[in-house]
Design a protein around this motif. Structure first.
Motif, PDB file in Angstrom:
ATOM      1  N   GLY A  71     -40.860  29.764 -71.666  1.00  0.00           N
ATOM      2  CA  GLY A  71     -40.758  29.282 -70.291  1.00  0.00           C
ATOM      3  C   GLY A  71     -39.327  29.248 -69.792  1.00  0.00           C
ATOM      4  N   ARG A 211     -29.413  25.780 -68.509  1.00  0.00           N
ATOM      5  CA  ARG A 211     -29.479  26.335 -67.160  1.00  0.00           C
ATOM      6  C   ARG A 211     -29.248  27.837 -67.173  1.00  0.00           C
ATOM      7  NH1 ARG A 211     -31.613  23.644 -65.733  1.00  0.00           N
ATOM      8  NH2 ARG A 211     -30.817  21.860 -64.622  1.00  0.00           N
ATOM      9  N   MET A 212     -28.320  28.290 -67.987  1.00  0.00           N
ATOM     10  CA  MET A 212     -28.068  29.732 -68.049  1.00  0.00           C
ATOM     11  C   MET A 212     -29.226  30.470 -68.725  1.00  0.00           C
ATOM     12  SD  MET A 212     -25.566  30.267 -66.193  1.00  0.00           S
ATOM     13  CE  MET A 212     -25.590  32.049 -66.374  1.00  0.00           C
ATOM     14  N   ASN A 214     -32.322  29.728 -68.127  1.00  0.00           N
ATOM     15  CA  ASN A 214     -33.176  29.955 -66.951  1.00  0.00           C
ATOM     16  C   ASN A 214     -32.638  31.119 -66.127  1.00  0.00           C
ATOM     17  OD1 ASN A 214     -33.403  26.385 -66.241  1.00  0.00           O
ATOM     18  ND2 ASN A 214     -34.465  27.618 -67.762  1.00  0.00           N
ATOM     19  N   ALA A 215     -31.332  31.122 -65.946  1.00  0.00           N
ATOM     20  CA  ALA A 215     -30.705  32.156 -65.112  1.00  0.00           C
ATOM     21  C   ALA A 215     -30.925  33.539 -65.725  1.00  0.00           C
ATOM     22  CB  ALA A 215     -29.215  31.858 -64.940  1.00  0.00           C
ATOM     23  N   ARG A 217     -33.301  34.384 -67.684  1.00  0.00           N
ATOM     24  CA  ARG A 217     -34.723  34.683 -67.545  1.00  0.00           C
ATOM     25  C   ARG A 217     -34.990  35.302 -66.171  1.00  0.00           C
ATOM     26  NH1 ARG A 217     -37.521  29.386 -66.199  1.00  0.00           N
ATOM     27  NH2 ARG A 217     -36.439  29.862 -64.281  1.00  0.00           N
ATOM     28  N   ASP A 218     -34.414  34.700 -65.137  1.00  0.00           N
ATOM     29  CA  ASP A 218     -34.670  35.170 -63.775  1.00  0.00           C
ATOM     30  C   ASP A 218     -33.990  36.500 -63.499  1.00  0.00           C
ATOM     31  OD1 ASP A 218     -36.071  32.905 -63.384  1.00  0.00           O
ATOM     32  OD2 ASP A 218     -34.719  32.012 -61.907  1.00  0.00           O
ATOM     33  N   ASN A 219     -32.776  36.682 -64.008  1.00  0.00           N
ATOM     34  CA  ASN A 219     -31.991  37.837 -63.621  1.00  0.00           C
ATOM     35  C   ASN A 219     -30.815  37.989 -64.580  1.00  0.00           C
ATOM     36  OD1 ASN A 219     -30.442  39.747 -62.305  1.00  0.00           O
ATOM     37  ND2 ASN A 219     -30.741  38.865 -60.275  1.00  0.00           N
ATOM     38  N   GLU A 221     -29.012  40.414 -65.284  1.00  0.00           N
ATOM     39  CA  GLU A 221     -27.896  41.206 -64.791  1.00  0.00           C
ATOM     40  C   GLU A 221     -26.917  40.346 -63.988  1.00  0.00           C
ATOM     41  OE1 GLU A 221     -29.093  44.971 -63.163  1.00  0.00           O
ATOM     42  OE2 GLU A 221     -27.463  45.611 -64.488  1.00  0.00           O
ATOM     43  N   ARG A 222     -27.484  39.522 -63.134  1.00  0.00           N
ATOM     44  CA  ARG A 222     -26.646  38.649 -62.333  1.00  0.00           C
ATOM     45  C   ARG A 222     -25.874  37.693 -63.241  1.00  0.00           C
ATOM     46  NH1 ARG A 222     -23.132  38.069 -58.562  1.00  0.00           N
ATOM     47  NH2 ARG A 222     -24.211  38.019 -56.578  1.00  0.00           N
ATOM     48  N   ALA A 223     -26.530  37.227 -64.295  1.00  0.00           N
ATOM     49  CA  ALA A 223     -25.866  36.306 -65.222  1.00  0.00           C
ATOM     50  C   ALA A 223     -24.592  36.936 -65.775  1.00  0.00           C
ATOM     51  CB  ALA A 223     -26.812  35.933 -66.365  1.00  0.00           C
ATOM     52  N   GLN A 224     -24.627  38.248 -66.020  1.00  0.00           N
ATOM     53  CA  GLN A 224     -23.427  38.927 -66.523  1.00  0.00           C
ATOM     54  C   GLN A 224     -22.316  38.873 -65.488  1.00  0.00           C
ATOM     55  OE1 GLN A 224     -25.577  42.734 -67.348  1.00  0.00           O
ATOM     56  NE2 GLN A 224     -24.387  42.624 -69.217  1.00  0.00           N
ATOM     57  N   THR A 282     -43.990  26.567 -66.897  1.00  0.00           N
ATOM     58  CA  THR A 282     -42.987  26.382 -65.856  1.00  0.00           C
ATOM     59  C   THR A 282     -42.550  24.927 -65.719  1.00  0.00           C
ATOM     60  OG1 THR A 282     -44.721  26.145 -64.212  1.00  0.00           O
ATOM     61  CG2 THR A 282     -43.806  28.338 -64.493  1.00  0.00           C
TER      62      THR A 282
ATOM     63  N   HIS B  73     -19.566  41.021 -68.179  1.00  0.00           N
ATOM     64  CA  HIS B  73     -19.180  39.608 -68.183  1.00  0.00           C
ATOM     65  C   HIS B  73     -17.701  39.428 -68.500  1.00  0.00           C
ATOM     66  CE1 HIS B  73     -20.634  40.462 -72.323  1.00  0.00           C
ATOM     67  NE2 HIS B  73     -19.634  39.690 -72.688  1.00  0.00           N
ATOM     68  N   PHE B  84     -24.639  42.518 -54.866  1.00  0.00           N
ATOM     69  CA  PHE B  84     -25.508  43.684 -55.000  1.00  0.00           C
ATOM     70  C   PHE B  84     -26.126  44.064 -53.665  1.00  0.00           C
ATOM     71  CE2 PHE B  84     -25.097  42.031 -59.177  1.00  0.00           C
ATOM     72  CZ  PHE B  84     -25.223  43.118 -60.023  1.00  0.00           C
ATOM     73  N   SER B  88     -29.511  39.931 -55.475  1.00  0.00           N
ATOM     74  CA  SER B  88     -29.602  39.616 -56.899  1.00  0.00           C
ATOM     75  C   SER B  88     -29.214  38.158 -57.111  1.00  0.00           C
ATOM     76  CB  SER B  88     -28.665  40.551 -57.663  1.00  0.00           C
ATOM     77  OG  SER B  88     -28.735  40.305 -59.042  1.00  0.00           O
ATOM     78  N   PHE B  90     -30.863  34.117 -58.777  1.00  0.00           N
ATOM     79  CA  PHE B  90     -31.791  33.543 -59.750  1.00  0.00           C
ATOM     80  C   PHE B  90     -32.950  32.946 -58.959  1.00  0.00           C
ATOM     81  CE2 PHE B  90     -27.476  32.880 -61.696  1.00  0.00           C
ATOM     82  CZ  PHE B  90     -27.546  34.015 -62.481  1.00  0.00           C
ATOM     83  N   HIS B  91     -34.017  33.724 -58.760  1.00  0.00           N
ATOM     84  CA  HIS B  91     -35.012  33.356 -57.761  1.00  0.00           C
ATOM     85  C   HIS B  91     -35.848  32.133 -58.117  1.00  0.00           C
ATOM     86  CE1 HIS B  91     -36.560  36.638 -60.309  1.00  0.00           C
ATOM     87  NE2 HIS B  91     -37.634  35.868 -60.361  1.00  0.00           N
ATOM     88  N   ARG B  92     -35.939  31.798 -59.420  1.00  0.00           N
ATOM     89  CA  ARG B  92     -36.744  30.625 -59.767  1.00  0.00           C
ATOM     90  C   ARG B  92     -35.901  29.376 -59.982  1.00  0.00           C
ATOM     91  NH1 ARG B  92     -40.427  32.592 -64.459  1.00  0.00           N
ATOM     92  NH2 ARG B  92     -40.802  30.383 -64.793  1.00  0.00           N
ATOM     93  N   LEU B  93     -34.631  29.456 -59.612  1.00  0.00           N
ATOM     94  CA  LEU B  93     -33.791  28.261 -59.646  1.00  0.00           C
ATOM     95  C   LEU B  93     -33.501  27.842 -58.205  1.00  0.00           C
ATOM     96  CD1 LEU B  93     -31.174  29.061 -62.445  1.00  0.00           C
ATOM     97  CD2 LEU B  93     -33.209  27.634 -62.594  1.00  0.00           C
ATOM     98  N   CYS B 101     -24.696  27.633 -61.395  1.00  0.00           N
ATOM     99  CA  CYS B 101     -24.626  28.652 -62.448  1.00  0.00           C
ATOM    100  C   CYS B 101     -23.445  29.592 -62.228  1.00  0.00           C
ATOM    101  CB  CYS B 101     -25.908  29.478 -62.494  1.00  0.00           C
ATOM    102  SG  CYS B 101     -27.267  28.633 -63.291  1.00  0.00           S
TER     103      CYS B 101
END
Lengths: 438, 248
Positions: A71, A211-212, A214-215, A217-219, A221-224, A282, B73, B84, B88, B90-93, B101
């Motif tokens: 989750g 939190r990261m 979760n991040a 998980r969602d995306n 690429e954006r986390a990078q 969730t 990173h 982007f 782009s 984090f859609h579920r946050l 974040c």
């Protein structure tokens, strides 16, 4: 069935407020529940209740630790039982050593060593698996699961082969002078560690790592592009989930005094997935619901029916198809409606769902049981009876009744659920409109 | 001082060379627009600079340090941040969590699993401040995936600048927006990138000529012109390339 409405507030968006009350009530219930089944005339606890509750406690830890991956980090793992099992085997060996007087560790901290074993294994195997995500990750974990399952049969000394290994938990070392001779004492030890683990895992969801996860998980690429390496996020999350699974495994070893191949094999990993998914991935508390429900089905329904696995399977399919947010997801979807004081409007529509729903459910159970008694039951020489009245599984009448219940119930439920959806949408639209007006 | 420099950067996908020897210097504090017809390789160039794809040959430097072999990173930690073309986030946050974040690494939290977020006062205040700056305070606790398109674009810009990077790459920040939304977004971008180096891909020529100090025109993976807006506007090669692309 209500359409899966995504909860509008993210997991653990805020530290708990009034939720403390619910958690407190749940803990209180867990503490007093054994005493409700206490036989005051013989002065004995119900062995069945104690073992079911103990099982539920360790499964709560296991399912929640699985959800740290599924989750919270979006990782579908098929080897989670490995960490549970390693915790179990380690604690068995540890108990034997303590019992032999080689080392002196009080019982209360023994499960922690199960956790450390789980952590160690999760560091080793997580290092391999978390290099990948999504399908590749799932495939690697499947390989790891198979690898360890095979190893557990090969390395006799540690795993004890197919018979597993046993120990005696009466090590006579305790911080509180307990012997752990009775199940109730072990149960309270489990409750203690369940509380520690639940608090620990909740705490983790409120940290930068959580939190990261979760991040990523969602995306991922954006986390990078906000400076994080998703591989390391996955790795640390995986390792920590192994820690908690190992604690659960340690409690398993203490409870049953035997750990076999089953405690680390594929079916248990699949069980973690079922519990987390049915409960709801969730919501933080979702897997707790799932773990309790599956344990009750496992211990309770398995006594009543040969076909309990069929019910678990159908429940899983139903949840995946109609309510991907799980039981907790359904509950959470009612949150905003409750806040707006509109819950009453759903009472009648729910009651109207209930009638065909129960008909379908009973019809389905009847069908499964008739089939089961026609085949396995006949082989076992059992006879089907309802409220003491024997039922002839070869007669036409019971099959006809069951068929009417299933077909009629399903058709009627379809109509009612459409009507329910209309009301649901109306109510949620009203609630949203109110929020905008505020 | 040069913030970003590209020397003979090439990128092939299979046998096709998409970026064919790009040389580019972006000065510190400059607002630099990258324009060109569809398929010119603008987004690919962004992906190369930000480390999303490895380059085939050449050199890319950020503040005089080579970055062309680094993962995204690490490049981000050195002070380059990007947005982007396709949103782009984090859609579920929640919106707030998205911004938090985006702040975490730059605030030194690393992979911490021991510091509870609710006690990080300075971090949370920064995130709240950003929310206000982006005019998203009223949407604070809504899942980012449920925001309107323009709001998501604003959030994306916010996440890009949150970490305090000195070089900001924006890939078509106003794509798909109405006129009034574009005006609003550009005002926002102008405000939040004050004092930073900005490299932006943009199709809206009004926006480009309004904002940019320097314009670079990319056609078929090569730079055909680079300079102040008036110079580029007057360039014959640019006119031909654009007209040619339109006629095709």
């Amino acid at each position: 069935m209500s359409e899966a409405t995504p909860a509008t507030v993210a997991i653990g968006a805020k530290p708990m407020g009034r939720a403390w009350l619910w958690w407190g009530a749940l803990l209180l219930l867990a503490l007093v529940l054994p005493w409700m089944f206490y036989d005051w005339t013989t002065g004995r606890h119900s062995g069945f209740m104690i073992s079911m509750l103990s099982q539920a406690g360790m499964m709560v830890i296991f399912a929640l630790s699985y959800n740290m991956l599924m989750g919270q980090a979006g990782l579908l793992s098929f080897c989670h039982a490995v960490f549970f099992g390693m915790g179990g085997y380690t604690v068995i060996h540890l108990l034997s050593s303590i019992g032999a007087g080689d080392i002196g560790i009080p019982m209360e901290v023994v499960p922690l060593f199960g956790g450390l074993a789980g952590l160690g294994m999760a560091i080793v195997f997580g290092y391999m698996a978390t290099k990948q995500r999504a399908t590749a990750f799932a495939m690697i974990t499947m390989g790891i699961g198979e690898l360890l399952a095979t190893a557990s049969v090969m390395f006799h000394h540690f795993f004890g082969g197919e018979g597993g290994i046993t120990t005696d938990r009466m090590i006579d070392r305790s911080l509180f002078g307990l012997t752990y001779a009775q199940g109730i004492q072990v149960y309270y030890l489990i409750i203690g560690w369940t509380v520690i683990s639940v608090v620990g895992m909740y705490f983790l969801t409120q940290t930068p790592l959580g939190r990261m996860a979760n991040a990523c998980r969602d995306n991922f690429e954006r986390a990078q592009f906000v400076g994080y390496d998703p591989k390391i996020v996955r790795f640390v999350q995986f390792a920590l989930s192994g820690l908690f699974a190992g604690i659960g495994g340690g409690l398993y070893a203490i409870t049953y005094e035997i750990v076999t191949f089953d405690a680390m094999a594929g079916p248990l990993s699949a069980n973690a997935l079922l519990m987390a998914y049915i409960g709801g991935t969730t919501v933080f508390a979702g897997p707790i619901l799932g773990a309790v429900l599956i344990t009750v089905l496992q211990s309770g329904v398995s006594l009543l029916s040969n076909s309990w696995l069929v019910y678990v399977g159908v429940l899983f399919i139903t949840m995946v198809t109609f309510v991907p947010t799980g039981l907790a997801g359904i509950v959470m979807a009612h949150g905003p409606i409750h806040k707006a004081g509109q819950l009453g409007r759903l009472t009648v529509p729910y009651l109207r769902l209930l009638v065909p729903g129960v008909a379908l459910l009973l019809g389905f159970i009847g069908l499964v049981e008739l089939l089961s008694f026609l085949t396995i039951g006949a082989a076992q020489g059992k006879k089907l009876s309802l409220f003491g009245a024997p039922i002839d599984v070869n007669a036409f009448q019971p099959w006809a009744i069951v068929a009417v219940c299933v077909l009629g119930g399903a058709g009627w439920l379809r109509i009612e659920s459409k009507a329910f959806n209309r009301v649901w949408e109306q109510v949620t639209a009203d609630v949203k409109a109110r929020e905008l007006l505020r | 001082m040069t913030a970003v420099s590209l020397r003979d950067v090439r990128k092939s996908f299979g046998p096709t060379e998409i970026i064919r020897g790009v040389n580019l210097e972006i000065q510190s504090g400059e607002r630099h627009a990258l324009i060109g017809p569809n398929g010119a390789g603008k987004t690919t160039l962004f992906n190369l600079i930000s480390g999303r794809f490895p380059i085939t040959s050449g050199e890319i430097a950020l503040n005089d340090r080579r970055i062309d072999a680094l993962p995204p990173h690490k490049i981000n930690r050195m002070g380059l941040s990007r947005s982007f073309q396709i949103t782009s986030i984090f859609h579920r946050l929640s919106v707030f969590e998205n911004l938090r974040c985006a702040l975490l690494w730059s605030q030194g939290y690393s992979y911490s699993f021991w510091s509870p977020l609710w006690r990080q006062k300075a971090l949370n205040e920064r995130a709240e401040f950003l929310l206000e700056d982006l005019n998203l305070t009223s949407r604070r606790d809504i899942l980012a995936g449920l925001l309107s398109y323009a709001e998501q674009r604003a959030l994306e810009v916010g996440m890009t600048i949150a970490g305090g990077a000195s070089v900001i790459l924006l890939d078509e920040p106003t794509a798909g927006m109405s006129h009034s939304e574009t005006d609003y977004a550009m005002a926002l971008i102008r405000r939040v990138t004050q004092g930073k180096t900005l490299l932006m891909v943009e199709h809206d020529m009004k926006v480009v000529f309004d904002l940019a100090d320097t314009i670079t025109v990319l056609v078929y993976g090569q730079v055909i012109a680079s300079g102040p807006p008036e110079e580029v506007r007057a360039s014959k090669a640019v006119r031909e390339a654009y007209l040619g692309a339109l006629e095709e």
